[in-house]
Design a protein around this motif. Sequence first.
Motif, short mmCIF file in Angstrom:
data_model
loop_
_atom_site.label_atom_id
_atom_site.label_comp_id
_atom_site.label_asym_id
_atom_site.label_seq_id
_atom_site.Cartn_x
_atom_site.Cartn_y
_atom_site.Cartn_z
N ALA A 116 47.34 33.86 47.66
CA ALA A 116 47.07 35.06 46.86
C ALA A 116 47.51 36.31 47.63
CB ALA A 116 45.59 35.14 46.51
N GLU A 134 51.41 36.48 47.72
CA GLU A 134 52.04 36.82 46.44
C GLU A 134 51.57 38.18 45.92
OE1 GLU A 134 54.51 35.64 44.94
OE2 GLU A 134 54.71 33.50 45.35
N GLY A 173 48.70 38.81 44.86
CA GLY A 173 47.86 38.53 43.71
C GLY A 173 46.40 38.57 44.12
N LEU A 190 54.72 38.61 40.87
CA LEU A 190 53.61 39.39 40.28
C LEU A 190 53.90 40.88 40.40
CD1 LEU A 190 50.43 37.46 41.55
CD2 LEU A 190 51.52 37.27 39.31
N VAL A 226 47.41 34.34 40.25
CA VAL A 226 47.31 35.31 39.14
C VAL A 226 46.60 36.58 39.64
CG1 VAL A 226 47.28 33.61 37.27
CG2 VAL A 226 45.13 34.28 38.32
N ASN A 227 46.71 37.61 38.83
CA ASN A 227 46.06 38.89 39.13
C ASN A 227 44.90 39.19 38.19
OD1 ASN A 227 46.96 40.31 41.30
ND2 ASN A 227 48.87 40.88 40.29
#
Length: 384
Positions: free
Chosen positions: A64, A67, A69, A186, A214-215
């Motif tokens: 995370a 990325e 995110g 992202l 994911v965000n």
Amino acid sequence: MDKFNKISTTLIHGGIDGDERTGAVNVPIYQTSTYKQEGLGKHKGYEYSRTGNPTREALEKLIADLEEGLYGLAFASGMAATTAVLTLFETGDKILISKNVYGGTFRVLDKIFSQFGIHYEIVDTNDLELLENSLSEEVKAVFIESPANPLMTVTDIKAVSEVTKKQGKLLIVDNTFMTPYLQRPLTLGADIVVHSATKYLGGHSDLIAGLAVVNDDALAKKLYFIQNATGGILQPFDAFLLIRGMKTLGVRLDRHQENAKAVAEWLLDQDAVKNVYYPGLTTFEGYEIQRKQADGPGAMISFELNEGYHIEKFFGELKLITLAESLGGVESLVCHPASMTHASIPEEIRKQVGISNQLIRLSVGIENKEDIIADLKNAILLAK
Ligand SMILES: *Cc1c(COP(=O)(O)O)cnc(C)c1O
């Protein structure tokens, strides 16, 4: 965990940096299936390792961070990660996929999700007008890879995300070939990033793993639910190995790219070679977009031998470069997409998307580049 500006540092200190309790510089392998509870409903945040495991969590926080995110999830394979992401959709939904997605992604949609009424359509995601016109009501997401397997087709992630955002569709990017060291989808507007961490992130051809990032809070919640409910999680030991591999991603990729550039330029000069597909060549179609959206061209090259050169002979004469599925390891690997990675795509679709029988895909390793080139030179010479 603090975010570091420089990704080389985040690779080593991102996520959960070591072990607070003992001072160990590495996150321990919590090889446990369950956790003692102090009383009914009283525990330290862990109940069962399908639901949560500290070693896996360290990896999930690390990817995370890398990325850029908010939420990371670790799975038993890249396909388990992709499958979990596709499980977000419902009967009647449609996913648009770019022309050259990974064969397994195509197969899971074509053979598994279709059984549940989730359909796909192949579109040229570089044609933004076509893409926009293809975003009908039932389309819920666009799934792309850039550069895409095996022709290294580059897609403008930001441009595609602008189209998907406007229409309220999700953009899913398989970032396996680039890794966050080179490209962070992202930040370019993607909603979900998936990885086969088996490849560059692991980097040593010794494990199978997948990641998703994911965000968005709601999307993360759904994905964690799917991860726990369907159970395709990564084991603690593999999470540890992956964290260990990722620490050297920066130095490995710098060397991978240096070698790939030399190999691609050498291939370009050979009479035996018809086409060289490498986003680092100024003559390559996606060169400018690649430069704009990524911090490097990566180290995957595909090339076609001219008619008259025998593919079987070429593979048979290689001595250093290993004929094998997979990519992204320290060792150079070569494969024949038409009969290996992309064999699950029917021949007529393969032809349509440009995967010929003379096509060779090379994952350039971190060996001495002169040795790699010498091996290719010899095999090409004897393939005539
Ligand atoms: C290998 C690969 C996958 C599948 O990952 P596994 O770890 O083998 O399940 C998905 N996407 C790309 C681009 C890949 O190269």
